[in-house]
Design a protein around this motif. Structure first.
Motif, PDB file in Angstrom:
ATOM      1  N   ARG A 653       0.839  -1.202   0.000  1.00  0.00           N
ATOM      2  CA  ARG A 653       0.000   0.000   0.000  1.00  0.00           C
ATOM      3  C   ARG A 653       0.873   1.251   0.000  1.00  0.00           C
ATOM      4  NH1 ARG A 653      -5.042   1.026   4.193  1.00  0.00           N
ATOM      5  NH2 ARG A 653      -5.789   2.972   3.220  1.00  0.00           N
ATOM      6  N   ALA A 654       1.920   1.223   0.829  1.00  0.00           N
ATOM      7  CA  ALA A 654       2.831   2.367   0.865  1.00  0.00           C
ATOM      8  C   ALA A 654       3.541   2.543  -0.466  1.00  0.00           C
ATOM      9  CB  ALA A 654       3.844   2.179   1.994  1.00  0.00           C
ATOM     10  N   ALA A 655       4.033   1.445  -1.032  1.00  0.00           N
ATOM     11  CA  ALA A 655       4.772   1.522  -2.292  1.00  0.00           C
ATOM     12  C   ALA A 655       3.880   2.012  -3.422  1.00  0.00           C
ATOM     13  CB  ALA A 655       5.351   0.155  -2.634  1.00  0.00           C
ATOM     14  N   ILE A 660       2.633   6.323  -7.297  1.00  0.00           N
ATOM     15  CA  ILE A 660       1.695   7.234  -7.963  1.00  0.00           C
ATOM     16  C   ILE A 660       2.083   8.687  -7.705  1.00  0.00           C
ATOM     17  CG2 ILE A 660      -0.693   8.033  -7.984  1.00  0.00           C
ATOM     18  CD1 ILE A 660      -1.476   5.107  -7.284  1.00  0.00           C
ATOM     19  N   GLU A 661       2.347   9.022  -6.442  1.00  0.00           N
ATOM     20  CA  GLU A 661       2.632  10.415  -6.098  1.00  0.00           C
ATOM     21  C   GLU A 661       3.992  10.869  -6.618  1.00  0.00           C
ATOM     22  OE1 GLU A 661       0.195  12.201  -4.927  1.00  0.00           O
ATOM     23  OE2 GLU A 661      -0.980  10.353  -4.967  1.00  0.00           O
ATOM     24  N   ASN A 739       5.501  15.356   4.232  1.00  0.00           N
ATOM     25  CA  ASN A 739       6.118  14.669   5.359  1.00  0.00           C
ATOM     26  C   ASN A 739       5.608  13.241   5.493  1.00  0.00           C
ATOM     27  OD1 ASN A 739       8.096  15.352   7.465  1.00  0.00           O
ATOM     28  ND2 ASN A 739       6.467  14.762   8.896  1.00  0.00           N
ATOM     29  N   ARG A 740       4.321  13.036   5.218  1.00  0.00           N
ATOM     30  CA  ARG A 740       3.769  11.685   5.322  1.00  0.00           C
ATOM     31  C   ARG A 740       4.280  10.784   4.210  1.00  0.00           C
ATOM     32  NH1 ARG A 740      -2.398  13.617   7.101  1.00  0.00           N
ATOM     33  NH2 ARG A 740      -1.825  14.021   9.296  1.00  0.00           N
ATOM     34  N   LEU A 741       4.480  11.347   3.035  1.00  0.00           N
ATOM     35  CA  LEU A 741       5.066  10.553   1.957  1.00  0.00           C
ATOM     36  C   LEU A 741       6.505  10.165   2.296  1.00  0.00           C
ATOM     37  CD1 LEU A 741       3.653  12.425  -1.180  1.00  0.00           C
ATOM     38  CD2 LEU A 741       3.084  10.106  -0.433  1.00  0.00           C
ATOM     39  N   LYS A 742       7.240  11.056   2.934  1.00  0.00           N
ATOM     40  CA  LYS A 742       8.599  10.717   3.357  1.00  0.00           C
ATOM     41  C   LYS A 742       8.585   9.607   4.416  1.00  0.00           C
ATOM     42  CE  LYS A 742      10.581  15.274   2.396  1.00  0.00           C
ATOM     43  NZ  LYS A 742      11.131  16.530   2.990  1.00  0.00           N
ATOM     44  N   LEU A 743       7.553   9.621   5.281  1.00  0.00           N
ATOM     45  CA  LEU A 743       7.440   8.562   6.288  1.00  0.00           C
ATOM     46  C   LEU A 743       7.178   7.211   5.613  1.00  0.00           C
ATOM     47  CD1 LEU A 743       7.382   7.833   9.281  1.00  0.00           C
ATOM     48  CD2 LEU A 743       4.936   8.391   9.301  1.00  0.00           C
ATOM     49  N   LEU A 744       6.330   7.219   4.573  1.00  0.00           N
ATOM     50  CA  LEU A 744       6.099   5.969   3.833  1.00  0.00           C
ATOM     51  C   LEU A 744       7.364   5.514   3.117  1.00  0.00           C
ATOM     52  CD1 LEU A 744       2.537   6.386   2.275  1.00  0.00           C
ATOM     53  CD2 LEU A 744       3.206   5.216   4.370  1.00  0.00           C
ATOM     54  N   ALA A 745       8.148   6.461   2.616  1.00  0.00           N
ATOM     55  CA  ALA A 745       9.402   6.098   1.965  1.00  0.00           C
ATOM     56  C   ALA A 745      10.374   5.481   2.979  1.00  0.00           C
ATOM     57  CB  ALA A 745      10.034   7.324   1.312  1.00  0.00           C
ATOM     58  N   THR A 746      10.296   5.919   4.238  1.00  0.00           N
ATOM     59  CA  THR A 746      11.116   5.322   5.281  1.00  0.00           C
ATOM     60  C   THR A 746      10.721   3.866   5.507  1.00  0.00           C
ATOM     61  OG1 THR A 746      11.289   7.485   6.355  1.00  0.00           O
ATOM     62  CG2 THR A 746      11.901   5.559   7.671  1.00  0.00           C
ATOM     63  N   ALA A 750      13.024   0.598   4.999  1.00  0.00           N
ATOM     64  CA  ALA A 750      13.234  -0.317   6.126  1.00  0.00           C
ATOM     65  C   ALA A 750      13.128  -1.771   5.694  1.00  0.00           C
ATOM     66  CB  ALA A 750      12.236  -0.027   7.235  1.00  0.00           C
ATOM     67  N   THR A 751      12.178  -2.072   4.820  1.00  0.00           N
ATOM     68  CA  THR A 751      12.016  -3.461   4.387  1.00  0.00           C
ATOM     69  C   THR A 751      13.203  -3.947   3.580  1.00  0.00           C
ATOM     70  OG1 THR A 751      10.798  -2.773   2.407  1.00  0.00           O
ATOM     71  CG2 THR A 751       9.499  -3.288   4.390  1.00  0.00           C
ATOM     72  N   ARG A 752      13.932  -3.029   2.956  1.00  0.00           N
ATOM     73  CA  ARG A 752      15.087  -3.431   2.142  1.00  0.00           C
ATOM     74  C   ARG A 752      16.275  -3.865   2.997  1.00  0.00           C
ATOM     75  NH1 ARG A 752      14.973  -2.635  -3.190  1.00  0.00           N
ATOM     76  NH2 ARG A 752      17.241  -2.593  -3.321  1.00  0.00           N
TER      77      ARG A 752
END
Length: 762
Positions: A653-655, A660-661, A739-746, A750-752
């Protein structure tokens, strides 16, 4: 529902091709039926030396009727559009079409096309001939006068007849009529070549199988194997002996006979002086016979043979004929064995131990490959490499070098010259006779292993060192001269060599990098490894080519651009103790990718999911075979848990949001979020959880605790779920959204720590 029965009857099909051919026939026919909409309940394919048989159960009598509505042009469209519509829909005039209205597009024509389903026999008459003509035999032939004509039928052996029937159990089946290469389909087959050569009328599979049994043909290969194995055991038991079982030989013999008759032969006791490996090899390879042993493990002077007919004399003549051939082969083997023994220390004669055999190998300049030099040169390369590898696999360098020196010496012995299938085995025996260290003797035999997927890997450290050196030399050498496998062709068995390297490391839990064919970890930089491989070739190898003045970082950058898994080549500073030399980057990358592909094959055969393998390989620096395997196993266990599945769902969901964004905004959000902008407790909880999990996962990966790393990430699940339930990522406030998009990128980063989750399916 009706059943299909198909038999292709020919001259003898090579035993090694029969099982694969039966499976190919089943797949090709059933795939073609399904592709045309004909579903079935079950299918079974069988093979004997002279036939392939297929039965497909539960087929419909005809295909499904098709009703299709085809939308045409609007009313009043140009005549050309109207005529094209009529032609495509198969209509004579617009009177056969109807007019429908659309609030936006207005009125347009619609054609209703109805096609009745085709009868199944009609479809089969198209499918089967096409499959027969294009059947994927490894080798095929043409025969008779028709073979001179272009497009004539090619088959593994001359095709004599085709049986093809279709119908329900309660009715007389229909013969599906067609012709292939001058052979017309019908309902007649034939039994055993000698015992029942007359025609047999066939209706369906059930009476076909029963008729063949009466005609001295056992249709099922597994049943033939079972008959051979049990009868052989019984004969051996009756003589107080045991059968030396051989699955490969059993499979082959079952493909040579349609009605197995098991018999026992014998040879003179004097031949038992020959090493048992040689006796077994010659009886197996030349006569396709099984050897027997006594209860103490020693070979007996008996063997088991399998005949394809039931002789009136009880098989006495058949046994006598096999005994004559076995006796002749063993007489040769005994002579060569005695000749070799006279040349060993402790025996009368001139004295030619394995060292002198090696000297002869070098002096004769026996060519290994025209572009890779002689066998003697190759021995020197393997010896040097085995000495370097020895400390890394726990072996004594001197013993490894000694074993590598003698590994090919038995090629010059009389026994191996006559029976090449016992190379290595005889080298071990000769080494034991001349008093070599047990590990050296074992390595001479075991350095060839594994020779197949079911063969064991060497475990003695000396054997491991020599086996790795031998296979690495082969791979590096053939890549140097650009003799790589292509498609299904691999004349130098390079795939087997790479898989042997992989299995030897993984199954012995050895820590060496994936690319150790080019760099011995902590000892040499890649170019030095290649230089050492190249020098004994007398400048034949061209790995080292001038490519400018490259510093360490520049060279590594080029390597990483070729293979994303090369980063860890510089993980130890001592690896750069020898200054890097210019290297032929493209060819190196090709070999590294080849190793990676072979490891994927190995892991898939072990049951690992292909997407999990790809997810691990997508990470940079994956060059340690054992750690790759451990990481894939840990990832599989994580995703089998509820936390793992939900974490993967949250990642996706985050990816997806980020994809898209980022595309819409034309930028990446791979930056650290600003903690001061977290407006909701769910954001703060996820950020705190990510910091803890990333640190814990990173530390666990560094400690090679992949289970711990997976557990650390799995603990993110509650925070990820709460974030998506309580937070709107695309907020109206641009700064908040950013800021929320950056949190999703974090979260994505993390999964990597453990794998590239974007590669995981399902």
């Amino acid at each position: 529902m009706p059943d299909l029965f198909l038999e292709l009857f020919s001259e003898e099909i090579p035993a090694r091709m029969q099982r694969r051919a039966a499976e190919d026939l089943k797949k090709l026919v059933t795939d073609a039926l399904v592709e045309r909409g004909f579903l079935y309940e079950g299918a079974r394919a069988l093979a004997t030396p002279r036939r392939l048989a297929l039965t497909v159960h539960g087929l419909p009598a005809k295909g499904q009727d098709v009703r299709e509505e085809r939308k045409g042009p609007r009313v009043g469209a140009p005549d050309a559009a109207i005529q094209g519509f009529l032609k495509g829909a198969g209509l004579a005039s617009l009177d056969q079409a109807r007019i429908e209205s659309d609030p936006k597009k207005g009125e347009f024509y619609v054609a209703v096309i109805e096609r009745p389903g085709r009868p199944t026999p009609e479809v089969l008459a198209e499918i089967v001939p096409a499959i027969v003509r294009a059947f994927p035999w490894p080798k095929s032939m043409r025969w008779g006068a028709a073979s001179a004509r272009p497009g004539s039928l090619a088959w593994v052996r001359p095709l004599h007849s085709i049986v093809c029937t279709f119908g329900p159990e309660t009715e007389e089946p229909e013969v599906v009529r067609f012709e292939v290469g001058g052979v017309e389909s019908g309902d007649v087959t034939y039994g055993h070549r000698f015992h029942a050569p007359g025609p047999i009328r066939v209706r369906r599979f059930e009476d076909y199988a029963a008729s063949l049994r009466d005609a001295f043909v056992v249709l099922d290969a597994d049943q033939r194997k079972d008959i051979i194995l049990h009868d052989a055991r019984d004969l051996a038991f009756a003589q107080g002996l045991e059968l030396v079982e051989d699955e490969g030989l059993l499979e082959e013999v079952a493909g040579l006979v349609e009605m197995p008759v098991v018999l026992m032969g014998s040879f003179e006791e004097a031949f038992l002086a020959i090493p048992p490996e040689v006796i077994r090899a010659t009886i197996r390879a030349n006569q396709k016979c099984f050897v027997l042993r006594r209860h103490d493990g020693s070979l007996a002077n008996r063997f088991i043979l399998v005949s394809n007919l039931r002789a009136t004399d009880g098989g006495a003549a058949i046994v006598a004929g096999n005994e004559r051939v076995v006796r002749a082969r063993l007489s040769d083997a005994l002579y060569f064995w005695q000749t070799d023994q006279r040349d060993l220390p402790g025996f009368a004669g001139a004295g030619k131990p394995l060292d002198q055999r090696l000297a002869k190998l070098k002096s004769l300049n026996i060519v290994f490959h025209e572009k890779l030099g002689t066998q003697g040169e190759r021995v020197e390369r393997i010896t040097a490499l085995a000495r370097e590898l020895a400390p890394l696999v726990g072996a004594d360098p001197d013993l490894a070098a000694r074993a590598a020196q003698l590994a090919k010496a038995d090629l010059m012995t009389e026994v191996v010259g006559e029976f090449p299938e016992v190379q290595g085995l005889m080298g071990r025996r000769y080494a034991e006779l001349q008093g070599e260290h047990p590990s050296v003797a074992a390595a001479i035999e075991e350095h060839y292993k594994p020779v197949g997927p079911s063969d064991r890997v060497p475990t003695d450290p000396v054997s491991v060192a020599v086996a790795l050196a031998d296979k690495i030399d082969t791979l590096v050498g053939f890549w140097a001269i650009d003799e790589k496998p292509t498609g299904s062709k691999d004349p130098y068995a390079l795939r087997r060599a790479a898989l042997g390297v992989i299995r030897t490391l993984v199954e012995n839990n050895l820590r060496l990098p994936l690319f150790f064919g080019f760099v011995i970890v902590g000892r040499r930089f890649m170019s030095e490894m290649l230089k050492r491989a190249a020098q004994p070739l007398d400048n034949r190898l061209k790995f080292l080519e001038a490519s400018g003045d490259l510093n360490r970082e520049g060279l590594l950058s080029q390597l990483v651009s070729v293979s994303g898994r090369a980063a860890s080549l510089l993980k130890a500073e001592e690896a750069l103790s020898v200054p890097p030399q210019p290297v032929e980057i493209e060819r190196i990358g090709s070999l590294l990718s080849f190793f990676a592909d072979r490891l994927k094959v190995y892991l898939r055969d072990q049951g690992a999911r292909h997407d999990l393998i790809d997810a691990v390989f997508a990470l940079p620096g994956q060059d340690d075979l054992l750690m790759i395997v451990r990481r894939v196993e840990a990832l599989g266990r994580l995703l089998a848990t509820e936390d793992g599945k939900n974490l993967l769902a949250g990642y996706r969901r985050a990816a997806n949001i980020l994809r898209i964004e980022e595309k819409k905004d034309g930028r990446s959000y791979d930056e650290a979020p600003d903690p001061a902008r977290f407006a909701l407790p769910e954001e703060q909880a996820l950020a705190a959880g990510l910091e803890r999990a990333t640190g814990a996962a990173s530390a666990a990966v560094a400690a090679e605790d992949f289970e711990g790393a997976m557990r650390a990430l799995a603990e993110l699940r509650p925070a990820v779920d709460a974030f998506f339930e309580g937070v709107t990522v695309n907020a109206d406030d641009p700064a908040l959204r950013d800021n929320r998009l950056k949190l999703l990128a974090t979260l994505r980063r993390a999964t990597r720590e453990v794998a590239d989750f974007s590669k995981i399916e399902g």
